[in-house]
Design an enzyme around this catalytic site. Structure first.
Site, PDB file in Angstrom:
ATOM      1  CG  ASP A 115      -1.700   0.940   1.236  1.00  0.00           C
ATOM      2  OD1 ASP A 115      -1.907   1.775   0.144  1.00  0.00           O
ATOM      3  OD2 ASP A 115      -2.433   1.470   2.313  1.00  0.00           O
ATOM      4  CG  ASP A 125      -3.551   4.433  -2.222  1.00  0.00           C
ATOM      5  OD1 ASP A 125      -2.783   3.420  -1.983  1.00  0.00           O
ATOM      6  OD2 ASP A 125      -4.424   4.939  -1.507  1.00  0.00           O
TER       7      ASP A 125
END
Length: 475
Positions: free
Chosen positions: A107, A300
């Protein structure tokens, strides 16, 4: 079988098929390692289930980016997002002495690492949990750790232990050891989150694994890179499929073409991996965007779709004939005719990067499946300092080779190569866990109706095999 005989047998096997696939690539050094990612693909859903899923994605993004970035929490609280069973890209790492492998979501939108503990019983069952008692090097830091989500939570304590990934090791990495979660929060085999953003976002204050390596000169090059595969709308896709490549310390030149266009993080704000969207077109028409920080976007890997300000999202769908705003669980989303191929292009001050119509089409609904919902949706902007207005997730990142550079702090993109594109929808086995210097590899599995595989695609598997073989022999 000895290591020598294993190596000889492997070389003979590869020689037999070398006239088909060509010579394999060489192996990488310990400062140039890669791991394969695994993508969880979309299960069948009815209309109401799709609506609930869309609402969860929207709410999770809002929650993830709604906190004040300047706030430090002594308890180690951090807002993170598990994007769901069918939309995650995760890799593997090893924790403890002796090392034990875990699957974690990679992430770039967060900075803390956490794994489920063996003390997390009924709610974490089946995820391959971490047992601190079985590691001779584990240290309990006697601090609480908690992660709050829109519809759930994860909590526990802060610990330190040896953490290994793709040949790199940190002997005292700080991470969360989760002892309780909302029921069914994690789905097997995912065991936790591996934050790849900057330390300034870490609720615990701990330096992320990647940043410690980069700042100490442990990488050949101060960067990490992603190539993500696409199985969206592939009727043959299984629950788990090969997900692409994550590298640390180098870029895999076989996975992109041309040059990498780097753009510095605006004003050196090393928190999220921010980029300013300088232009956007939909169906060839320009979308009016505000200047400066109002058009900052977080790049992201931990977010599935693309989120943006309501006004900009409305302007996007205004260029798509027949589009309509969603209601109820679909609030913030827009529908449009499925027979419309929507092309979006985004620039960050350099080249235009296109999002394929297939990625823009989030899902089709209705009895005749002629109505689609788009992957771009609206979220409110909180106005908090440093909070990005846009969140560019995997819908965008599947279309580019993305590079995250430590020094100078910047993000780069390049066009995907033929080899990378051939991995989309390519059936294959699941990558094995990465332990220490052993790079993960995958092998292609036969099926009743195997897809066409070109020699270059098979060469990737051969290259991965050699990398694993040589690292095993060296070890």
């Amino acid at each position: 079988m000895t290591l020598l005989s294993l190596a000889i047998s492997s070389i003979i096997l590869l020689a037999i098929i070398s006239d088909v696939v060509g010579a394999p690539q060489g192996y990488t050094s310990s400062a140039r390692q890669f791991i394969s990612l695994t993508r969880k693909t979309q299960p069948s859903r009815n209309i109401s289930e799709w609506a609930e899923y869309a609402k969860n994605l929207r709410d999770a993004t809002i929650t993830k980016y709604s906190s004040q970035l300047s706030q430090k929490r002594g308890t180690g609280e951090n807002l993170m997002v598990n994007q769901g069973i069918d939309t995650n890209f995760y890799g593997s790492l090893a924790v403890g002495t002796p090392p034990y492998p875990f699957a974690v979501i990679l992430d770039t939108g967060s900075s803390d690492m956490w794994v489920s503990s063996s003390a997390c019983q009924s709610t974490c069952a089946g995820t391959g949990n971490f047992d601190p008692a079985k590691s001779s090097t584990f240290k309990n830091m006697s601090k609480s750790f908690s992660v709050t989500y829109e519809k759930g939570y994860a909590a526990g304590t802060v610990g330190q232990d040896v953490v290994q990934m793709a040949g790199f090791t940190i002997s005292d990495q700080t991470f969360g050891v989760v002892t309780t979660t909302t029921a069914n929060f994690l789905q097997n085999p995912v065991t936790g989150i591996f934050g790849l953003a900057w330390q300034s976002l870490a609720a615990s204050g701990a330096m992320p694994f990647w940043q410690a390596l980069a700042s100490n000169g442990q990488w050949n090059q101060p960067l990490m890179a992603f190539q993500l595969t696409r199985f969206l709308n592939d009727s043959r896709a299984g629950e788990l499929e090969p997900g692409g490549s994550f590298t640390m310390g180098y870029t895999n030149e076989s996975l992109y073409t041309g040059t990498i266009d780097y753009q510095d993080i605006p004003n050196g704000q090393a928190s999220y991996w921010l980029q300013q969207i300088t232009s956007m077109t939909v169906q060839g028409e320009s979308i009016s965007l505000p200047s400066g920080s109002a058009s900052y976007a977080a790049i992201d890997t931990g977010t599935t779709l693309v989120a943006g300000p309501a006004a900009s999202i409305a302007a996007i769908y205004a260029q798509i004939p027949g589009s309509q705003p969603g209601t109820g669980s679909w609030e913030g989303f827009y529908s449009y005719p499925c027979n419309t191929a929507v092309v979006v292009e985004i620039s960050f001050g350099g080249p235009n990067w296109s999002i394929s119509p297939g990625d823009f089409a989030f899902t089709s609904i209705g009895p005749t499946s002629d109505e689609c919902y788009g992957a771009f949706y609206a979220i409110p902007t909180s106005g908090a300092s440093g909070t990005p207005s846009w969140i560019l997730g995997d819908t965008f990142l599947k279309n580019v080779y993305s590079v995250f550079r430590y020094d100078p702090p910047s993000v780069g993109f390049a066009a995907l190569s033929e080899i990378a594109l051939e991995m989309n929808g390519l059936a294959g086995g699941i990558p094995s866990a990465t332990l220490g210097a052993n790079s993960a590899m995958f092998t292609l599995e036969p099926s009743a109706a195997p897809p066409t595989r070109t020699s270059s695609a098979v060469a990737i598997v051969i290259s991965a095999f050699f990398a694993t073989l040589f690292s095993f022999v060296q070890a």
